[in-house]
Write a protein that holds these residues in place. Structure first.
Motif, mmCIF file in Angstrom:
data_model
loop_
_atom_site.group_PDB
_atom_site.id
_atom_site.type_symbol
_atom_site.label_atom_id
_atom_site.label_comp_id
_atom_site.label_asym_id
_atom_site.label_seq_id
_atom_site.Cartn_x
_atom_site.Cartn_y
_atom_site.Cartn_z
ATOM 1 N N ILE A 183 133.636 2.387 -1.698
ATOM 2 C CA ILE A 183 133.059 3.461 -0.883
ATOM 3 C C ILE A 183 134.084 4.582 -0.794
ATOM 4 O O ILE A 183 135.247 4.348 -0.454
ATOM 5 N N ILE A 184 133.653 5.811 -1.091
ATOM 6 C CA ILE A 184 134.532 6.972 -0.991
ATOM 7 C C ILE A 184 133.880 8.010 -0.089
ATOM 8 O O ILE A 184 132.709 7.889 0.265
ATOM 9 N N ASN A 185 134.626 9.045 0.256
ATOM 10 C CA ASN A 185 134.147 10.148 1.090
ATOM 11 C C ASN A 185 133.502 9.649 2.379
ATOM 12 O O ASN A 185 132.400 10.051 2.747
ATOM 13 N N THR A 186 134.201 8.789 3.078
ATOM 14 C CA THR A 186 133.695 8.258 4.342
ATOM 15 C C THR A 186 133.762 9.332 5.423
ATOM 16 O O THR A 186 134.765 10.020 5.564
ATOM 17 N N ASN A 187 132.668 9.471 6.165
ATOM 18 C CA ASN A 187 132.581 10.455 7.231
ATOM 19 C C ASN A 187 131.937 9.796 8.440
ATOM 20 O O ASN A 187 131.003 9.022 8.299
ATOM 21 N N VAL A 188 132.427 10.107 9.633
ATOM 22 C CA VAL A 188 131.852 9.573 10.870
ATOM 23 C C VAL A 188 131.437 10.745 11.748
ATOM 24 O O VAL A 188 132.224 11.654 12.005
ATOM 25 N N GLN A 189 130.181 10.724 12.191
ATOM 26 C CA GLN A 189 129.661 11.763 13.076
ATOM 27 C C GLN A 189 129.362 11.132 14.433
ATOM 28 O O GLN A 189 128.808 10.034 14.504
ATOM 29 N N PHE A 190 129.707 11.847 15.495
ATOM 30 C CA PHE A 190 129.458 11.377 16.853
ATOM 31 C C PHE A 190 128.337 12.201 17.463
ATOM 32 O O PHE A 190 128.313 13.426 17.327
ATOM 33 N N LYS A 191 127.419 11.511 18.138
ATOM 34 C CA LYS A 191 126.330 12.172 18.846
ATOM 35 C C LYS A 191 126.359 11.689 20.288
ATOM 36 O O LYS A 191 126.358 10.488 20.552
ATOM 37 N N ASN A 192 126.406 12.636 21.210
ATOM 38 C CA ASN A 192 126.480 12.303 22.631
ATOM 39 C C ASN A 192 125.237 12.803 23.342
ATOM 40 O O ASN A 192 124.777 13.921 23.085
ATOM 41 N N ALA A 193 124.714 12.000 24.257
ATOM 42 C CA ALA A 193 123.600 12.394 25.112
ATOM 43 C C ALA A 193 124.030 12.128 26.545
ATOM 44 O O ALA A 193 124.419 11.010 26.884
ATOM 45 N N CYS B 212 126.717 7.393 23.697
ATOM 46 C CA CYS B 212 127.491 7.901 22.573
ATOM 47 C C CYS B 212 127.178 7.055 21.347
ATOM 48 O O CYS B 212 127.198 5.833 21.409
ATOM 49 N N LYS B 213 126.867 7.726 20.244
ATOM 50 C CA LYS B 213 126.536 7.029 19.005
ATOM 51 C C LYS B 213 127.411 7.569 17.879
ATOM 52 O O LYS B 213 127.596 8.775 17.749
ATOM 53 N N ALA B 214 127.954 6.652 17.074
ATOM 54 C CA ALA B 214 128.748 7.023 15.906
ATOM 55 C C ALA B 214 127.997 6.576 14.666
ATOM 56 O O ALA B 214 127.535 5.437 14.594
ATOM 57 N N GLU B 215 127.849 7.475 13.706
ATOM 58 C CA GLU B 215 127.185 7.164 12.443
ATOM 59 C C GLU B 215 128.167 7.387 11.299
ATOM 60 O O GLU B 215 128.701 8.475 11.143
ATOM 61 N N ALA B 216 128.389 6.340 10.513
ATOM 62 C CA ALA B 216 129.314 6.411 9.380
ATOM 63 C C ALA B 216 128.520 6.504 8.094
ATOM 64 O O ALA B 216 127.549 5.771 7.895
ATOM 65 N N THR B 217 128.935 7.412 7.222
ATOM 66 C CA THR B 217 128.305 7.564 5.909
ATOM 67 C C THR B 217 129.389 7.592 4.842
ATOM 68 O O THR B 217 130.542 7.901 5.121
ATOM 69 N N GLY B 218 129.003 7.264 3.631
ATOM 70 C CA GLY B 218 129.933 7.286 2.513
ATOM 71 C C GLY B 218 129.176 7.219 1.205
ATOM 72 O O GLY B 218 127.972 6.988 1.186
ATOM 73 N N VAL B 219 129.884 7.402 0.117
ATOM 74 C CA VAL B 219 129.306 7.362 -1.216
ATOM 75 C C VAL B 219 129.813 6.117 -1.933
ATOM 76 O O VAL B 219 131.009 5.867 -1.970
ATOM 77 N N VAL B 220 128.892 5.336 -2.477
ATOM 78 C CA VAL B 220 129.260 4.129 -3.233
ATOM 79 C C VAL B 220 129.438 4.519 -4.691
ATOM 80 O O VAL B 220 128.554 5.131 -5.299
#
Length: 70
Positions: A39-49, A57-65
């Motif tokens: 997995i490369i280019n890992t990114n984590v986005q935080f969303k708060n309500a 608070c929610k964290a979403e992690a994305t990446g490229v396989v």
């Protein structure tokens, strides 16, 4: 992968760092990588309500396989 926490009056849940790590761990688990994949280019986005006395608070992690071939 994702991870979420619920706070009441600022109390409860995990720190931002552990929330991030939980999201990344979930992403890697869901990727079901084989021996020559990564997995490369890992990114984590935080969303708060925010609500009156609570917050979500929610964290979403994305990446490229990618796959290595000969």
């Amino acid at each position: 992968g994702s991870s979420k926490q619920f706070y009441v009056l600022g109390i409860g849940g995990l720190s931002k760092k552990s929330l991030r790590e939980s999201a990344i761990s979930d992403m890697v688990k869901n990727a079901e990588l084989t021996g020559s994949q990564a997995i490369i280019n890992t990114n984590v986005q935080f969303k708060n309500a925010f609500y009156l006395v609570a917050a979500n608070c929610k964290a979403e992690a994305t990446g490229v396989v990618i796959e290595f071939t000969d």
